[in-house]
Design an enzyme around this catalytic site. Structure first.
Site, mmCIF file in Angstrom:
data_model
loop_
_atom_site.group_PDB
_atom_site.id
_atom_site.type_symbol
_atom_site.label_atom_id
_atom_site.label_comp_id
_atom_site.label_asym_id
_atom_site.label_seq_id
_atom_site.Cartn_x
_atom_site.Cartn_y
_atom_site.Cartn_z
ATOM 1 N N ASP A 78 0.796 -1.027 0.165
ATOM 2 C CA ASP A 78 -0.017 0.106 0.040
ATOM 3 C C ASP A 78 0.852 1.265 -0.226
ATOM 4 O OD1 ASP A 78 -3.114 -0.821 0.815
ATOM 5 O OD2 ASP A 78 -1.562 -2.307 1.663
ATOM 6 N N LYS A 79 0.387 2.461 -0.664
ATOM 7 C CA LYS A 79 0.961 3.503 -0.674
ATOM 8 C C LYS A 79 0.581 4.451 0.613
ATOM 9 C CE LYS A 79 1.403 7.770 -3.043
ATOM 10 N NZ LYS A 79 1.507 8.563 -4.388
#
Length: 437
Positions: free
Chosen positions: A74-75
């Site tokens: 995930d960013k």
């Protein structure tokens, strides 16, 4: 129909942020300590894996494809993941990472050597930390019991919203790339276009948009868009299976067939566009749910009484189908489920195996009999390698701590490779988590 359990929604606040969402990779195997590849354990914040790879490739003056990684992270999180670089190209790596740390939220935690380059999927799983806020004592008790229940019984292995990009429409680019090779489409997409005309028009605009050119994206990004389309079809099929499970648990064979006949007739007669009633994002979710339920109802209508009775006799959370292509859990070989006998249902409930769903593509291994009959509505010709994905997974090592003084809960849990923590949270909280949360 998306949710596997019937508990009431749990009210709280989840910030998809680097402070409240932490991910740590669990490697598939121990690294040897010698070899031609340098393994780096890197912690990043607010960067996607592709952004991280681009930064490191530039810093080491390497082509990005020479950097190995086991999973996409995930960013909007604090994530720790393993990367591999050619050892001969990674001299002074400590000094390079010290320089990167001054510009980006990237930190080198550890390094070693190994004989092989990391490949996507070389991952046992991930360990997660999640902080939930604005949780009152009543909902905290409900959350604790729901966590225990779902940890024991498992949850549907949907792809999370991260798979579909910031605007949630990466699958449309994948669909357009696929349709350039083949004009056919799946019954799932055809019905979805009837229920949600904006879906069809958005796809047409994407395909005709002058900004959309194959040359604009490198090969890795094109493959990523196509995998997003594969994920979209898989989620549609899994919606139908979750719907089937819910209906079969709550009915006898006669009532199930009557309800399926009534539902299919009503859905096909009305075909009311949904976007006039709901916001675009919610209307597409609703259209996907109705589409999956309609195809599920049509499937049930075709079954003989004995098959319906077999479905209704199953008590576990996810209903098995004769012919399911299953895989030993959490890893192992594929095999065909000859019958959904009580013994096989019990073995499934004890995490002995899990049914799999298709990631459409070339040389797809398909299920047989009943399972094939339902799955084929969600298969589309895609110019990419096919594979199969667990339909049902279990969280392990679940830990829960409630802090009443700040109305917050802290969760720790592990998931197998490929499973999304946000999908697990959606099933626990029984509500959709927006990509911009």
């Amino acid at each position: 129909m998306y949710f596997a359990y019937s508990h009431a929604p749990i009210s709280c606040y989840f910030a998809h942020s680097s402070r409240d969402f932490v991910v740590q990779e669990i490697p598939l195997y121990a690294f040897s300590g010698s070899g031609e590849h340098r393994i780096l354990r890197v912690r990043k914040k607010n960067l996607s894996t592709f952004e991280l790879l681009s930064i490191i490739a530039k810093a080491f003056n390497l082509p990005q494809k020479s950097i190995g990684y086991a999973g996409l992270k995930d960013k909007h999180a604090t994530t720790t993941q393993y990367l591999s670089l050619p050892a001969k190209s990674s001299q002074n790596f400590c000094a390079i990472f010290d320089a990167l740390a001054k510009e980006y939220d990237i930190k080198l935690l550890d390094s070693t050597l190994h004989s092989n380059k990391l490949r996507l999927g070389h991952l046992k799983g991930n360990r997660f930390f999640v902080r939930l806020k604005k949780l009152n004592p009543t909902n905290a008790k409900k959350l604790e019991s729901t966590l225990a229940h779902i940890a024991k019984n498992g949850f549907p292995n949907f792809f999370g919203f991260q798979r579909f990009g910031i605007n949630g429409d990466n699958y449309l680019l994948g669909l357009s790339l696929s349709k350039r090779k083949n004009a056919q489409t799946s019954p799932h997409l055809s019905l979805l276009a009837q229920l949600h005309p904006s879906f069809a028009s958005t796809h047409a605009q994407t395909h005709q948009n002058p900004l959309f050119h194959t040359k604009r994206y490198n090969r890795a990004m094109q493959e990523f868009f196509i995998s997003s389309y594969q994920s979209f079809l898989f989620n549609g099929w899994l919606r139908a299976r979750v719907c089937l499970s819910a209906w079969a648990r709550d009915a006898n064979a006669k009532d199930l067939q009557e309800f399926a006949r009534y539902y299919a007739a009503q859905a096909l007669e009305s075909k009311r566009p949904l976007e006039s009633t709901f916001a675009l994002e919610n209307s597409l979710q609703s259209a996907q749910d109705i589409c999956a339920a309609t195809l599920c109802a049509q499937f049930l209508q075709s079954l003989p009484k004995a098959a319906l009775e077999s479905l209704c006799a199953q008590s576990q959370a996810f209903t098995l189908l004769e012919g399911d292509l299953c895989c030993h859990y959490p890893y192992g070989k594929l095999f065909t489920l000859e019958s959904a006998s009580p013994q096989e249902c019990e073995r499934f409930s004890q995490q002995g195996f899990s049914p799999t769903g298709a990631l459409s593509g070339q040389n797809l291994k398909a299920p047989s009999t009943l399972a094939k009959q339902l799955e084929q509505s969600f298969i589309s010709p895609i110019p990419a390698p096919s594979s199969r994905r667990y339909a049902w997974v279990w969280a392990s090592d679940v830990e829960y701590l409630y802090k009443p003084e700040v109305a917050q809960a802290e969760l720790h849990f592990s998931l197998p490779s490929g499973a999304y923590a946000t999908s697990f949270l959606e099933q626990v909280l029984k509500r959709y988590l927006a990509s911009h949360a």
